[in-house]
Design an enzyme around this catalytic site. Sequence first.
Site, PDB file in Angstrom:
ATOM      1  N   ASP A 121      43.363   3.972  -5.452  1.00 53.91           N
ATOM      2  CA  ASP A 121      44.708   4.352  -5.872  1.00 53.91           C
ATOM      3  C   ASP A 121      45.014   5.611  -5.075  1.00 53.91           C
ATOM      4  O   ASP A 121      44.407   6.658  -5.322  1.00 53.91           O
ATOM      5  CB  ASP A 121      44.719   4.648  -7.375  1.00 53.91           C
ATOM      6  N   HIS A 122      45.917   5.516  -4.118  1.00 53.79           N
ATOM      7  CA  HIS A 122      46.016   6.629  -3.173  1.00 53.79           C
ATOM      8  C   HIS A 122      46.502   7.923  -3.835  1.00 53.79           C
ATOM      9  O   HIS A 122      46.340   8.997  -3.274  1.00 53.79           O
ATOM     10  CB  HIS A 122      46.867   6.257  -1.956  1.00 53.79           C
TER      11      HIS A 122
ATOM     12  N   LYS B  57      63.269   4.019  -7.261  1.00 51.66           N
ATOM     13  CA  LYS B  57      63.677   4.093  -5.853  1.00 51.66           C
ATOM     14  C   LYS B  57      65.140   4.521  -5.809  1.00 51.66           C
ATOM     15  O   LYS B  57      65.894   4.287  -6.748  1.00 51.66           O
ATOM     16  CB  LYS B  57      63.571   2.713  -5.200  1.00 51.66           C
TER      17      LYS B  57
ATOM     18  N   HIS C  42      49.479   4.438 -10.392  1.00 45.52           N
ATOM     19  CA  HIS C  42      49.733   5.865 -10.150  1.00 45.52           C
ATOM     20  C   HIS C  42      50.107   6.625 -11.430  1.00 45.52           C
ATOM     21  O   HIS C  42      49.565   7.677 -11.720  1.00 45.52           O
ATOM     22  CB  HIS C  42      50.858   6.046  -9.133  1.00 45.52           C
TER      23      HIS C  42
HETATM   24  C1  BG6 Z   1      52.914   2.857  -3.290  1.00 45.87           C
HETATM   25  C2  BG6 Z   1      54.028   1.951  -3.720  1.00 45.87           C
HETATM   26  O1  BG6 Z   1      51.735   2.529  -3.980  1.00 45.87           O
HETATM   27  O2  BG6 Z   1      53.259   4.203  -3.561  1.00 45.87           O
HETATM   28  C3  BG6 Z   1      55.320   2.340  -3.007  1.00 45.87           C
HETATM   29  O3  BG6 Z   1      53.713   0.611  -3.433  1.00 45.87           O
HETATM   30  C4  BG6 Z   1      55.610   3.798  -3.202  1.00 45.87           C
HETATM   31  O4  BG6 Z   1      56.407   1.555  -3.456  1.00 45.87           O
HETATM   32  C5  BG6 Z   1      54.386   4.655  -2.854  1.00 45.87           C
HETATM   33  O5  BG6 Z   1      56.683   4.138  -2.347  1.00 45.87           O
HETATM   34  C6  BG6 Z   1      54.614   6.106  -3.206  1.00 45.87           C
HETATM   35  O6  BG6 Z   1      53.575   6.864  -2.678  1.00 45.87           O
HETATM   36  P1  BG6 Z   1      53.796   8.368  -2.242  1.00 45.87           P
HETATM   37  O7  BG6 Z   1      52.435   8.807  -1.793  1.00 45.87           O
HETATM   38  O8  BG6 Z   1      54.823   8.368  -1.151  1.00 45.87           O
HETATM   39  O9  BG6 Z   1      54.281   9.085  -3.466  1.00 45.87           O
END
Ligand code: BG6
Length: 488
Positions: free
Chosen positions: A175-176, A338, A238
């Site tokens: 989960d980034h 979004k 997230h």
């Molecule tokens: C991703 C989603 O996991 O996270 C995207 O699939 C989203 O839709 C993105 O834009 C948001 O990540 P960050 O790091 O830009 O907040």
Amino acid sequence: MVIFGASGDLTKRKLIPSLYNLATSHYLNDDFAVIGFSRQPLSHEDFRTRLSDEIKTFSPEPVDPKIWGWFRERIYYQKGEFPDPAAYQGLKQLLEEVEGRHHTLGNRLFYLSTLPSFFSTVVQQLGAADLVRQDDKTWRRVIIEKPFGHDLESARALNREISRVLDENQIYRIDHYLGKETVQNLLAFRFGNGIFEPIWNRRYIDHVEITVAEELGVEQRGPYYEEAGALRDMVPNHILQLISLTAMEPPISFDPEAVRDEKHKVLKAISPFSPQEVLSRAVRGQYGEGTVEGTSVQGYRGEARVSPESCVETFVALKLFVDNWRWAGVPFYVRTGKRLPKRSTEIVIQFHRPPLPLFREAGVKQFSSNLLVIRIQPDEGISLKFEAKVPGPKMELGSVRMDFKYQDYFGSQPNTGYETLLYDCMLGDATPFQRADMVEAGWSVVQPILDVWKALPPRDFPNYAAGSWGPMESEELMERDGKKWKIL
Ligand code: BG6
């Protein structure tokens, strides 16, 4: 490291730049090598040339030719279709060759950056080709990208399927958000300081707000988003991760299992919605045309490869409760969407007001609440809002802020957000990765909402203008409790 889906976006945008960043900061072992696996017919040299061009665009900093030259020599390529056993035999041969040349000792990290429908296939094939068996001396690990399943049942099925081939300690569900410094800092902030934890509970905290706002629309990802929608895309992963880090108990140590056990308990304590609660505590929205930062933009239904009648939500707001001793009765309001006015991810902790309006005679009618604002991105930092006396003969109160900005203390490092995650995986530290039970607990929270929303398609979409803070119902969710979303 073997990257499945090597010709995809993630490889050029994140994976290769973060490996390069690890190399520049001397965190990449001298014996490292990477193999790209994908269906395109490319030679090793083609792949190297392609990545050499792309790194110039996607590296956050100018590329150092010496370091890139070193890295370039360690890049290899294997062509193959994901379901084709022969391709894995080819991979096996190449791995043996590369392992001999670079002395990698047989340690292997497989990164699944494919379409989700191939996750299980690739794992089964890796098993069949005997590429993931570990012994005392070597490790074999698999990173799996999101989305992990598209609902509770499919997540459970995927866990079952991959666990036939891999032990849980080989599986790294990514989960980034957990690679973001400011997200990791939640633990440091809460458990590395003595003054916050005693007030981190229902006695002192009125409510918690979490906003993950994006100004971008769905861009080129129409087909994915039409399947996913904002709820699946952002909440089980997230947002629930942000909640669990905010709400968890102190772990008994920083051992991966100790930390993940505590996070898992939070997810289990979030009471799933009844159908009635979905109607009153879950809000969905879809953007129509509007203006973002002075530019007119089209509505979601006009985006590329999106149905003109799409009922997919691009905005979600929820009121959740963590039903445990620490948090009983404290609402967690979360929203994500979004085409909101700006990109901003924040956690706001609002404390109770003082019990007695002591300065009433002096004209102070109501106190503001103290707010602790944790800015995850951008302008990373933490600020505390409190009341101070406005100078002058009268007793007048004004709100002021104590502000910490990362930039002021630590400068900024070239970072794609994947460096720590890759590094931790190579070291075998699974702390910032999701365990099978966590993923399933996350989907359990979301599943009742998916069910009700599927049964009752929205009738008012699009219901917010691009560039606004979402539909009216999101404001009403707060107003019903006498609250307002904090202005970001
Ligand atoms: C991703 C989603 O996991 O996270 C995207 O699939 C989203 O839709 C993105 O834009 C948001 O990540 P960050 O790091 O830009 O907040």
